[in-house]
Write an enzyme that holds these catalytic residues in place. Structure first.
Site, mmCIF file in Angstrom:
data_model
loop_
_atom_site.group_PDB
_atom_site.id
_atom_site.type_symbol
_atom_site.label_atom_id
_atom_site.label_comp_id
_atom_site.label_asym_id
_atom_site.label_seq_id
_atom_site.Cartn_x
_atom_site.Cartn_y
_atom_site.Cartn_z
ATOM 1 N N ASP A 63 0.884 -1.155 0.000
ATOM 2 C CA ASP A 63 0.000 0.000 0.000
ATOM 3 C C ASP A 63 0.929 1.212 0.000
ATOM 4 O O ASP A 63 2.113 1.117 0.349
ATOM 5 C CB ASP A 63 -0.933 0.004 1.213
ATOM 6 C CG ASP A 63 -2.120 0.946 0.985
ATOM 7 O OD1 ASP A 63 -2.047 1.788 0.067
ATOM 8 O OD2 ASP A 63 -3.123 0.846 1.723
HETATM 9 C C1 BGC Z 1 -4.877 3.430 0.107
HETATM 10 C C2 BGC Z 1 -4.960 2.456 -1.052
HETATM 11 C C3 BGC Z 1 -4.736 3.192 -2.343
HETATM 12 C C4 BGC Z 1 -3.406 3.906 -2.277
HETATM 13 C C5 BGC Z 1 -3.070 4.693 -3.535
HETATM 14 C C6 BGC Z 1 -3.619 4.247 0.075
HETATM 15 O O1 BGC Z 1 -3.630 5.238 1.045
HETATM 16 O O2 BGC Z 1 -4.949 2.715 1.319
HETATM 17 O O3 BGC Z 1 -6.199 1.804 -1.057
HETATM 18 O O4 BGC Z 1 -4.803 2.299 -3.407
HETATM 19 O O5 BGC Z 1 -3.414 4.834 -1.191
HETATM 20 O O6 BGC Z 1 -3.886 5.807 -3.660
#
Ligand code: BGC
Length: 836
Positions: free
Chosen positions: A231
């Site tokens: 993530d």
């Molecule tokens: C989120 C993800 C997301 C990523 C990119 C993160 O903060 O938890 O679900 O895909 O950011 O935007």
């Protein structure tokens, strides 16, 4: 392909292989032309595309390309219609390719453990069977177009509070049966191209570094063939993560910890084969992505129609006294700001710039409309009296209400289940003026309904996407028949939720164990507002002819009403009550059948070993007599039969007798959890000067350290610049950005800043804050804590260095904010900017 990858790897230097495993910028992997490795692009997900071609961010703040905004998973899940979700996935795949992206970051199959989780709207269910089936259909649909997907957030990420450095603690059975099961289904059924590892720790080990999770379970047990991406900012320890099989760290732009990996390989602490394995998976995806056919236009109208179908299929009719619905458009007045400014999606990384937008006001032209409240849900006296008058003048008053953005979002959790007081007052005022009041609810998760008895009908739309207004209009007027059912229990009161006391702590004890949602309420016989699986229709269905032959279950469903409709038939198994503790019933199958009035259809289910299995050092099927139940909800079982299984003896722990788990009711205690957990529970780390680490956020340390306080203040101020200089925690975007910036551990800030906050500066600040000026100066002087040698030489650089660095820190521009930074390296580009 494998040979090709091997040949490429053989040419690469160790440093380049390591570097390839860090992304290039916010959305791209690195291209390394000299080795023939192209870059690939990833974009959020999950209920549509957030493709950013300009300023990038991870919270949905900056602009993205127009794309269809499908209903969020709360509504998608409630369709219980895997074919429809497959069609949604396919449409999303087409759009992703069309917009030039190679991997769409979705779906999210985390379990809704507690209704307060700010991100529940992005997840399908409290039940792993539903979440797994829906997630698999979505991935199959999307990947049928050639795009890659990213199954997220793996794993045990069930709250937003302290999501970056929290610690989800649970016993293995709970982990396997509840929190991993949906991921397992999706991986085994649909092989997503990537899996995204989650931010928090699982039992003390960060998901990014978790070998048991990423290698032993995901790859070896489940046979996952794809790439693990972090993530955004979730990488904890690059060396351990490499070893665990965490391939790609995102966002890119920082080389944090790369030197440590190289040193670990040279010192023989990390086998080079671990680096090769990660790099090979990045190369494989990059080569596959190269084959994708990008930039074919997509059909905006056809996709809008899919979004509308999902919204219609996922809306849940919660109440319909006197069959007041369906109604005639000419009989009604629309009341409430949400009729016009519909809440149709959630805030955060999933935020979509829709291709079009239809509210109820748009869908019902000519119908009178009174706003009554503002976007925050606040009412005035005059607004209320106007609403009362309008309600009196109409046959039926339709009030649109729910949760405004400010109440639920990625980045923070709700404190309670309340709707805005203004919405409650608006509904009550209207219902007092006109007994024929219908409420159309928009929210990403369950809310308390103190006004329920006063109104005749409630239609719950969830967050229904861009065509939600048209869908609501069709359902209200009977052009479509409601057929959605809740995939999460709506509790009567928050303090009846079994995770009431443990949710929202940094170190969270999953002390209710497997008793999540209906597994608890049904077993305990605890009252709920609406049970899992519940939803009404304009028609009625009867269930008959249950046959259980071997593992095959069939029954006949008849539409006994006068309208066509669809029924979600749910199959539960109820295990023998002796032996290892089990919930009263567990969902093991479902099917949605469309039936004409007077018509009957046969439904059939096939059960397998896993339908009966429990986790007890492996999957085991306890022998005995099981009830097989077909129900219209978890609390409305229509047919029941028996099935005998030889199975095996499953050991019962000595502590089970008379424990909370044998007969759960109320809240489990710490000592219950200690027995279930079976080992030492990790206490929350104490935050005080002297034990600060890169794992802590400046927000956590600020009250104990002027250095960290100054970092926090400058972060807050920098974010506020995007909001006209206002520090306003009642603005959900502002709050989300502060929580995701200032409350993320310093090591995540280093990564997410794409190199703007260098590791040595952050580490130096931690040392200074710990009262260790010598180490602080060494770090600030250019050496990170990993570089132990050479340390003595740097000690005499003087205090000026600290002040210089603090000034530099004050000017740090965080990711995920409005406004531009010249220094930023992760502004979206081609991925070539990291070309070697
Ligand atoms: C989120 C993800 C997301 C990523 C990119 C993160 O903060 O938890 O679900 O895909 O950011 O935007």
């Amino acid at each position: 392909m494998d040979n090709k990858i091997k040949k490429i790897l053989a040419k690469m230097t160790l440093e380049d292989k390591i570097s390839l495993c860090n992304g290039a910028d916010f959305w791209h992997s690195k291209a390394m032309k000299k080795y023939g490795i192209p870059s690939f692009m990833m974009s959020d997900g999950p209920h549509g595309l957030r493709v950013q071609k300009g300023e990038a961010d991870m919270l949905g703040v900056n602009k993205s390309e127009p794309a269809t905004c499908f209903p969020t998973a709360v509504t998608g899940g409630a369709t219980w219609d895997t074919e429809l979700i497959r069609a949604e996935g396919k449409a999303i795949g087409e759009e992703g390719l069309s917009l030039g992206t190679n991997v769409v970051l979705g779906p999210g199959v985390n379990i809704k453990r507690d209704p307060r989780c700010g991100r529940n709207f992005e997840y399908f269910s409290e039940d792993p069977f539903v979440a797994g089936q829906m997630g698999a259909a979505w991935v199959e649909g999307a990947q049928s177009t050639g795009i890659g997907t990213s199954l997220k957030h793996f794993a045990a990420n069930n709250q937003e509070y302290k999501r970056f450095n929290g610690n989800s603690q649970m016993d293995e059975r709970t982990l396997r049966e509840i929190y991993l099961s949906a991921f397992e289904t999706v991986v085994k059924k649909a092989q997503p191209a990537t899996v995204m590892c989650a931010y928090p720790m699982l039992n003390g080990v960060h998901c990014s570094d978790n070998k048991m999770l990423l290698n032993d379970i995901l790859r070896e047990e489940w046979g996952f063939k794809g790439l693990v991406v972090t993530d955004w900012g979730a990488l904890c320890d690059r060396v351990k993560a490499m070893e665990a099989g965490c391939d790609l760290s995102m966002p890119g732009g920082s080389d944090y910890m790369e030197d440590r990996v190289a040193a670990a390989v040279r010192e023989g602490k990390l086998p080079e084969s671990a680096v090769d394995a990660c790099a090979a998976r990045v190369i494989r995806l990059a080569l596959l992505a190269k084959e994708q056919e990008l930039e074919k236009p997509f059909d905006i109208e056809a996709h809008n129609a899919v979004a509308q179908k999902v919204a219609e299929g996922g809306a849940v009719l919660l109440k319909n006294e006197d069959s007041i619905l369906p109604l005639k458009a000419e009989d009604i007045v629309l009341i409430g700001d949400m009729a016009k400014n519909m809440r149709y999606q959630g805030s955060g990384s999933s935020h979509i710039n829709p291709t079009k937008l239809t509210s109820l006001v748009d869908a019902l032209p000519g119908v009178p409309y009174v706003a009554c409240c503002n976007e925050k849900g606040e009412v005035t006296k005059s607004g209320l009296s106007e609403a009362r008058k309008a309600a009196r003048d109409a046959k039926i008053a339709v009030v649109c209400a729910g949760l405004p953005d400010i109440y639920e979002s990625e980045g923070f959790d709700r404190e309670n289940l309340k709707m805005p007081e203004g919405h409650v007052r608006m509904i009550e005022a209207v219902a007092d003026a006109n007994p024929n009041t219908v409420v159309v609810l928009f929210s990403g998760c369950a809310v308390e309904l103190p006004w329920l008895r006063k109104v005749k009908a409630v239609l719950y739309m969830g967050l229904p996407g861009q065509a939600g207004g048209q869908a609501a209009a069709n359902l209200l007027t009977g052009k479509a028949t409601p057929s959605g059912k809740l995939t999460e229990t709506w509790p009567l009161r928050l303090n009846l939720v079994p995770s009431y006391e443990t949710f929202g702590k940094k170190y969270t004890h999953y002390s209710e164990g497997i008793y999540v949602g209906y597994r608890y309420y049904q077993t305990a016989g605890a009252p709920v507002r609406f049970p899992f699986g519940y939803g009404l229709s304009y028609t009625a269905f009867s269930y008959s002819d249950l046959k259980i032959e071997d593992r095959c279950v069939t029954a006949t469903i008849t539409n006994t009403g006068s309208t066509e409709g669809a029924e979600v038939v749910q199959l539960y198994i109820a295990a023998p009550r002796s032996g290892l503790f089990r919930p009263l019933r567990e969902l093991k199958g479902f099917v949605k059948v469309f039936i004409e009035p007077g018509e009957s259809k046969e439904v059939s289910f096939t059960l397998d070993d896993r339908s009966f299995a429990v986790w007890s050092d492996g999957w085991k099927v306890p022998g005995g007599v099981y009830a097989v139940e077909l129900g219209a909800s978890s609390a409305d079982i229509r047919l029941s039969g028996e099935l005998s299984l030889k199975g095996e003896e499953v050991p019962v722990p000595a502590w089970q007798e008379e424990s909370w788990y044998e007969a759960p009711y109320g809240l489990p205690s710490d000592s219950d959890f200690t027995m279930l957990f079976g080992g030492p529970i990790q206490p929350e780390p104490e935050i005080r000067r002297g034990n600060f680490t890169m794992e802590m956020s400046c927000m956590e340390m600020k009250d104990f350290s002027p250095v960290m306080n100054s970092m926090f203040k400058s972060t807050e101020k920098t974010i506020a610049q995007g909001f006209g200089g206002k520090v306003d925690y009642s603005d959900p975007t502002f709050k989300m950005m502060v929580m995701s910036g200032a409350d993320s551990p310093l090591r995540a800030m280093v990564i997410s800043s794409g190199g703007v906050l260098p590791a040595n500066v952050a580490e130096g600040m931690v040392a200074l804050a710990n009262g260790n000026p010598i180490a602080g100066l060494q770090s600030l002087g250019g050496k990170s804590a990993a570089d132990k040698e050479d340390s003595e030489k740097k000690t005499g650089k003087g205090v000026k260095k600290i002040t210089d660095r603090l000034d530099a820190i004050k000017s740090i521009k965080l990711p995920a904010r409005k406004g531009k930074s010249k220094k930023r390296r992760h502004a979206s580009g081609s991925g070539e900017n990291a070309e070697k």
